[in-house]
Design a protein around this motif. Structure first.
Motif, PDB file in Angstrom:
ATOM      1  N   GLY A   1     -69.100  -1.113  76.104  1.00  0.00           N
ATOM      2  CA  GLY A   1     -67.868  -0.404  75.815  1.00  0.00           C
ATOM      3  C   GLY A   1     -67.921   0.528  74.630  1.00  0.00           C
ATOM      4  O   GLY A   1     -66.869   1.022  74.193  1.00  0.00           O
ATOM      5  N   ARG A   2     -69.122   0.792  74.106  1.00  0.00           N
ATOM      6  CA  ARG A   2     -69.240   1.709  72.975  1.00  0.00           C
ATOM      7  C   ARG A   2     -69.365   3.134  73.514  1.00  0.00           C
ATOM      8  O   ARG A   2     -70.348   3.465  74.199  1.00  0.00           O
ATOM      9  CB  ARG A   2     -70.458   1.365  72.115  1.00  0.00           C
ATOM     10  N   ALA A   3     -68.387   3.975  73.205  1.00  0.00           N
ATOM     11  CA  ALA A   3     -68.396   5.356  73.691  1.00  0.00           C
ATOM     12  C   ALA A   3     -69.298   6.179  72.777  1.00  0.00           C
ATOM     13  O   ALA A   3     -68.840   6.982  71.961  1.00  0.00           O
ATOM     14  CB  ALA A   3     -66.982   5.916  73.710  1.00  0.00           C
ATOM     15  N   MET A   4     -70.590   5.970  72.921  1.00  0.00           N
ATOM     16  CA  MET A   4     -71.597   6.603  72.062  1.00  0.00           C
ATOM     17  C   MET A   4     -71.956   7.975  72.624  1.00  0.00           C
ATOM     18  O   MET A   4     -72.525   8.072  73.707  1.00  0.00           O
ATOM     19  CB  MET A   4     -72.848   5.717  71.986  1.00  0.00           C
TER      20      MET A   4
ATOM     21  N   LEU B   1     -66.894   2.431  93.011  1.00  0.00           N
ATOM     22  CA  LEU B   1     -66.954   2.122  91.589  1.00  0.00           C
ATOM     23  C   LEU B   1     -66.376   0.741  91.308  1.00  0.00           C
ATOM     24  O   LEU B   1     -65.341   0.362  91.885  1.00  0.00           O
ATOM     25  CB  LEU B   1     -66.183   3.173  90.789  1.00  0.00           C
ATOM     26  N   PRO B   2     -67.002  -0.008  90.419  1.00  0.00           N
ATOM     27  CA  PRO B   2     -66.509  -1.335  90.062  1.00  0.00           C
ATOM     28  C   PRO B   2     -65.251  -1.249  89.197  1.00  0.00           C
ATOM     29  O   PRO B   2     -64.717  -0.156  88.935  1.00  0.00           O
ATOM     30  CB  PRO B   2     -67.682  -1.952  89.295  1.00  0.00           C
ATOM     31  N   SER B   3     -64.807  -2.383  88.687  1.00  0.00           N
ATOM     32  CA  SER B   3     -63.535  -2.439  87.971  1.00  0.00           C
ATOM     33  C   SER B   3     -63.593  -1.838  86.574  1.00  0.00           C
ATOM     34  O   SER B   3     -62.555  -1.610  85.955  1.00  0.00           O
ATOM     35  CB  SER B   3     -63.057  -3.893  87.866  1.00  0.00           C
ATOM     36  N   GLY B   4     -64.793  -1.614  86.050  1.00  0.00           N
ATOM     37  CA  GLY B   4     -64.897  -1.047  84.713  1.00  0.00           C
ATOM     38  C   GLY B   4     -66.279  -0.491  84.474  1.00  0.00           C
ATOM     39  O   GLY B   4     -67.208  -0.668  85.268  1.00  0.00           O
ATOM     40  N   GLY B   5     -66.419   0.207  83.357  1.00  0.00           N
ATOM     41  CA  GLY B   5     -67.712   0.781  82.993  1.00  0.00           C
ATOM     42  C   GLY B   5     -67.720   2.288  83.100  1.00  0.00           C
ATOM     43  O   GLY B   5     -66.720   2.954  82.801  1.00  0.00           O
ATOM     44  N   TRP B   6     -68.799   2.838  83.631  1.00  0.00           N
ATOM     45  CA  TRP B   6     -68.981   4.288  83.581  1.00  0.00           C
ATOM     46  C   TRP B   6     -69.916   4.734  84.698  1.00  0.00           C
ATOM     47  O   TRP B   6     -70.652   3.937  85.288  1.00  0.00           O
ATOM     48  CB  TRP B   6     -69.562   4.695  82.226  1.00  0.00           C
TER      49      TRP B   6
ATOM     50  N   TRP C   1     -65.794   7.727  82.554  1.00  0.00           N
ATOM     51  CA  TRP C   1     -65.430   6.319  82.385  1.00  0.00           C
ATOM     52  C   TRP C   1     -64.522   5.857  83.519  1.00  0.00           C
ATOM     53  O   TRP C   1     -63.725   6.632  84.057  1.00  0.00           O
ATOM     54  CB  TRP C   1     -64.734   6.110  81.049  1.00  0.00           C
ATOM     55  N   ILE C   2     -64.646   4.610  83.869  1.00  0.00           N
ATOM     56  CA  ILE C   2     -63.826   4.006  84.925  1.00  0.00           C
ATOM     57  C   ILE C   2     -62.577   3.400  84.291  1.00  0.00           C
ATOM     58  O   ILE C   2     -62.684   2.521  83.412  1.00  0.00           O
ATOM     59  CB  ILE C   2     -64.625   2.937  85.691  1.00  0.00           C
ATOM     60  N   ASP C   3     -61.427   3.892  84.643  1.00  0.00           N
ATOM     61  CA  ASP C   3     -60.105   3.449  84.202  1.00  0.00           C
ATOM     62  C   ASP C   3     -59.767   3.958  82.806  1.00  0.00           C
ATOM     63  O   ASP C   3     -58.748   4.603  82.605  1.00  0.00           O
ATOM     64  CB  ASP C   3     -59.974   1.922  84.261  1.00  0.00           C
ATOM     65  N   HIS C   4     -60.594   3.665  81.796  1.00  0.00           N
ATOM     66  CA  HIS C   4     -60.319   4.171  80.458  1.00  0.00           C
ATOM     67  C   HIS C   4     -61.624   4.239  79.680  1.00  0.00           C
ATOM     68  O   HIS C   4     -62.606   3.571  80.012  1.00  0.00           O
ATOM     69  CB  HIS C   4     -59.291   3.306  79.714  1.00  0.00           C
TER      70      HIS C   4
ATOM     71  N   GLY D   1     -64.362   3.453  77.304  1.00  0.00           N
ATOM     72  CA  GLY D   1     -64.770   2.196  76.685  1.00  0.00           C
ATOM     73  C   GLY D   1     -64.550   0.985  77.553  1.00  0.00           C
ATOM     74  O   GLY D   1     -64.712  -0.158  77.069  1.00  0.00           O
ATOM     75  N   SER D   2     -64.188   1.180  78.822  1.00  0.00           N
ATOM     76  CA  SER D   2     -64.022   0.030  79.704  1.00  0.00           C
ATOM     77  C   SER D   2     -65.369  -0.604  79.998  1.00  0.00           C
ATOM     78  O   SER D   2     -66.426   0.033  79.841  1.00  0.00           O
ATOM     79  CB  SER D   2     -63.340   0.453  81.007  1.00  0.00           C
ATOM     80  N   THR D   3     -65.345  -1.844  80.415  1.00  0.00           N
ATOM     81  CA  THR D   3     -66.601  -2.553  80.710  1.00  0.00           C
ATOM     82  C   THR D   3     -66.490  -3.293  82.026  1.00  0.00           C
ATOM     83  O   THR D   3     -65.399  -3.675  82.467  1.00  0.00           O
ATOM     84  CB  THR D   3     -66.946  -3.565  79.604  1.00  0.00           C
ATOM     85  N   GLU D   4     -67.632  -3.489  82.631  1.00  0.00           N
ATOM     86  CA  GLU D   4     -67.769  -4.398  83.774  1.00  0.00           C
ATOM     87  C   GLU D   4     -68.367  -5.688  83.214  1.00  0.00           C
ATOM     88  O   GLU D   4     -69.420  -5.654  82.567  1.00  0.00           O
ATOM     89  CB  GLU D   4     -68.673  -3.755  84.826  1.00  0.00           C
ATOM     90  N   PRO D   5     -67.730  -6.836  83.388  1.00  0.00           N
ATOM     91  CA  PRO D   5     -68.082  -8.037  82.633  1.00  0.00           C
ATOM     92  C   PRO D   5     -69.538  -8.465  82.729  1.00  0.00           C
ATOM     93  O   PRO D   5     -70.163  -8.775  81.704  1.00  0.00           O
ATOM     94  CB  PRO D   5     -67.144  -9.102  83.212  1.00  0.00           C
TER      95      PRO D   5
END
Length: 823
Positions: A608-611, A727-732, A759-762, A764-768
């Motif tokens: 989730g680090r928007a580097m 695309l999954p629930s989070g990530g990029w 990015w997916i949804d927002h 810094g989002s993550t896929e667990p």
């Protein structure tokens, strides 16, 4: 549409094993034989091989004092001191330089550089070939012994640049030094001892070698000084040599029996180079680099005084000469437009390169050609004959070639109209090289506006030259925060690279003030406070509106997390990547691997680090063997209301655009460009790939996993790809292109382009599952870094660094779902 090879989405969700290393090597294609002892052969070639220039270099006074030999335009010349006429002695296709006289004045030895190897040639004063030394390795810097029976020279025949002695009667050789990293520029004193320059670790020293072959004392030592270039008095035990003083090089004289008492000969603020004693020892000839990056032959009394020019009244080429006038334009829909700056490479029919008469001349150390920049029009005086001209204008230009004949006492005019396959500005993009250096250990000192013409010739809008330190020499320290801008908006902004040992080097893009100290770390001198770490750099940069970014981070192509000892990360990168908001990572750099670096970048994105990914060539603009500025660059979108250097940096900070060593990669998902967000689920994507050179493949990356692979194309145009992805629930999600044979106008060792993430949804989002797996990998890297710090600092790890290690570990344990000490 191109063939698409898909991977199941389950692989994206269930694993974070990243894309396998591909056929992209983080190594330059060396034109010259490899030499041991150099982490980067570029430094060996830049600091030890001859330069090609217009203007006298490497002077050597004849034993009778009537003639000066020197190099000019890649040939050896003899200047008659009485008449002022310079007569060309050699006329080969290779580059000839560094002449030295035999004691009787009948022979001249010099270095011959073919572009792929160097050797030693001995000729008579009439130019007739007498002898040659040409091992399969690099051979340099001849020096006759005082009796004329032997030749001391440098050779890498045993792997490293050592001194050797050739018996000129028998042709046999014996080693003088053994195992030196770079021993060269040997000169013989009247008593038979040898003075020479040798690289010793991070320093360069002048050493004495006794007549019995044993080592004598070190006469002078300085951190990273490439141009000591000593010469010995014809009778006394005295030498003249160069000393680095900030950006400048000053000449000093020394009695070798009293080395503690050298005396400055030339003033500060100049580049005084290649000194040589006159025949009677009363004067010293040297070369002075001028504001136009040309060279003038000078003479100064050896006892001190004012230097004055040595005038050259006439150049005698042998054959007659004519003029070649070149105009370069950009092709448009209505034909040729106004003249435009361009990169030019001009060679004679036999391959001899032509030097720039109005500025510096460079060597493309990846592909081999000699090149220079012209502002749209240039005129050269050349010996009559056939010549070949190649002109380019940036990575999306098609090289234009023209063959011409230069006639005696005539002017031939040539116009080259350069087409482009993509106009970035018209497409709404600005380009930036966010890591270059204005000055390094080169033979010229540049002002900031000297960078503008090369940038214009490479169709580059912005650059971030960075001041840096060569140990105790602080290069361009007084220019931090300065800008230079051309009428067309091309802008260079001089900032700083903080060289904190193996903590990791951090560049500050858009800084106006220097971070102090310039360098620190467990192996560096401590001048006060040891409690220093890279975590201090990011807030310092942010307070100025600058973007801090780890530069040249990962050397090799392999996944660094597979073997952190073999291809590891900068030791504080994980700490900063976890704790320092907005810290960038130089994904594309000409010294390191984008493939290996991408493995690290993906893991930071996964937690989730928007580097932001940055891109920099890391070239030194005053080097003469160097890739062009903008060889690695970023492209960011612009708008009519928000343009300019700072706006472009903000776009990088926001994660927009793409980074590249050549191809353009325009990517969107459901109409959202990089830096934006997109919902999970079934989405469409599109890619426009634009490249002059072939590209092997394009890949779609989701949370660090290649999910679709597309065939590349042959280049010289544009190819569009479309498809869908789940695309999954989070990530990029991002795209990258790579592979394919490089070549002009590109000077990179590999084709590579990578978009910033969507990015997916927002943001810094993550896929667990991906986040947890990446956190585990980063924890292992953190443990490795802490172990290295423990080894180097011992029990004295600075408390600030120790606290940061602990904070980063706690955060990563939380992401990994593992208990922390607080639990």
């Amino acid at each position: 549409m191109a063939m698409i090879r898909r991977r199941p989405l389950a692989m994206v969700v269930a694993a974070v094993w990243l894309a396998s290393p591909v056929a992209v090597s983080a190594q330059w294609t060396h034109q010259y034989p490899k030499v041991e002892g150099f982490g980067h052969q570029l430094y060996l070639e830049q600091e030890n091989l001859p330069i090609l220039s217009s203007g006298p270099t490497y002077p050597a006074a004849s034993p009778d004092g009537t003639t000066i030999a020197f190099a000019h335009q890649g040939w050896i010349w003899l200047l008659d001191r009485e008449s002022g006429v310079a007569r060309r002695l050699t006329d080969e296709s290779a580059i000839d330089a560094r002449p030295r006289w035999s004691p009787d004045g009948t022979r001249i030895a010099f270095v011959r550089d073919t572009g792929t190897d160097t050797g030693i040639v001995i000729v008579g004063v009439d130019g007739a070939m007498l002898a040659q030394i040409d091992t399969p390795a690099i051979d340099l810097d001849p020096e006759f012994t005082r009796d004329g029976n032997f030749l001391i020279y440098t050779s890498a025949r045993e792997g490293r640049l050592d001194l050797w002695r050739r018996n000129l009667e028998t042709g046999t050789d014996e080693a003088v030094t053994t195992g030196a990293r770079a021993a060269r520029a040997a000169r013989v004193l009247g008593d038979g001892r040898i003075v020479y320059q040798e690289a010793v670790g991070p320093a360069v020293a002048l050493k004495l070698r006794n007549t019995d072959g044993t080592e004598g004392p070190v006469l002078v030592e300085q951190g990273w000084m490439a141009h000591l270039n000593p010469d010995t008095h014809p009778a006394e035990r005295a030498i003249v040599y160069g000393v680095g003083d900030g950006n400048s090089v000053r000449l000093a004289v020394m009695d070798v029996d009293r080395p503690a008492f050298p005396r400055w000969l030339t003033p500060a603020g100049e580049k005084a180079l290649f000194p040589t004693w006159s025949a009677d020892g009363s004067q010293i000839y040297f070369v002075l680099a001028d504001r136009d990056q040309q060279f003038a032959l000078m003479v100064i009394p050896a006892a001190g005084g004012t230097a004055r020019p040595v005038e050259i009244e006439r150049w005698d080429y042998g054959p007659r000469t004519g003029e070649l006038s070149i105009t370069t334009t950009l092709a448009g829909s209505d034909g040729a437009g106004p003249s435009t700056p361009a990169r030019l490479s001009i060679t004679r029919a036999d391959g001899h390169p032509v030097a720039n008469p109005a500025g510096p001349t460079y060597v493309d150390n990846q592909n081999g050609p000699v090149y220079f920049y012209a502002d749209g029009r240039t005129t050269l005086r050349l010996p009559e004959g056939e010549y070949r001209i190649v002109a380019t204008h940036g990575p999306f230009s098609l090289p234009q070639t023209r063959s011409v004949r230069v006639g005696a006492d005539r002017t031939v005019s040539v116009s080259l109209n350069i087409p482009r396959i993509w106009d970035a500005a018209a497409a709404g993009f600005a380009s930036a090289d966010h890591h270059v250096h204005l000055n390094g250990s080169g033979v010229n000192e540049l002002e900031l506006d000297d960078l503008l013409l090369p940038m214009q010739g490479e169709d580059l809008d912005f650059s971030a030259p960075m001041a840096w330190n060569q140990y105790n020499r602080f290069i361009d320290a007084d220019r931090i925060g300065q800008k230079a801008t051309a009428q067309d908006g091309t802008t260079a902004w001089l900032t700083q690279e903080v060289r904190s040992d193996y903590h990791g080097h951090v560049g500050m893009i858009g800084a106006t003030e220097a971070f102090q100290p310039w360098f620190f770390g467990p192996t560096n001198p401590v001048y006060g406070n040891r409690d220093l770490h890279n975590g201090l750099v990011n807030p310092f940069a942010r307070a100025q509106g600058a973007l801090a970014t780890y530069v040249h981070p990962v050397s090799g192509d392999s996944d660094p997390f597979a073997d952190l000892n073999a291809n590891g990360l900068p030791l504080e990168l994980v700490v900063d990547g976890v704790l320092s908001d907005g810290m960038g990572l130089e994904l594309v750099c000409q010294w390191t691997s984008p493939i290996g670096t991408a493995q690290a970048w993906y893991r930071f994105l996964n937690i989730g680090r928007a580097m932001p990914a940055t891109s920099g060539t890391d070239m030194m603009a005053n080097f003469y063997r160097v890739p062009a500025v903008g060889t690695a660059r970023a492209y960011v979108p612009t708008t009519d209301t928000q343009q300019g250097y700072s706006a472009a940096v903000d776009r990088v900070r926001s994660g927009e655009g793409f980074v590249t060593t050549g191809p353009a990669l325009l990517f969107d998902v459901d109409g959202r460009a990089p830096g934006g967000t997109v919902p999970q689920g079934h989405q469409t994507w599109s890619i426009d790939l634009i490249s002059v050179r072939p590209v092997e493949r394009v890949e779609i990356i989701v949370n660090g996993q290649v999910v679709q692979t597309l065939d590349g194309f042959e280049g010289n145009g544009r190819r569009r790809y479309t498809g869908t992805v789940e695309l999954p629930s989070g990530g990029w999600i991002a795209a990258r292109a790579m592979g394919g044979q490089t070549g002009w106008p590109i000077m990179s060792y590999a084709h590579f382009a990578h978009t910033q993430p969507v990015w997916i949804d927002h943001v810094g989002s993550t896929e667990p599952l991906s986040a947890r797996a990446s956190a585990v990998d980063l924890l292992r890297a953190l443990d490795h870094s802490e172990g290295r710090f423990n080894q180097s600092y011992g029990a004295a790890i600075p408390p600030g660094l120790r606290l940061r290690l602990s904070d980063a570990r706690r955060r990563l344990l939380q992401v990994a779902g593992q208990p922390t000490s607080a639990d």
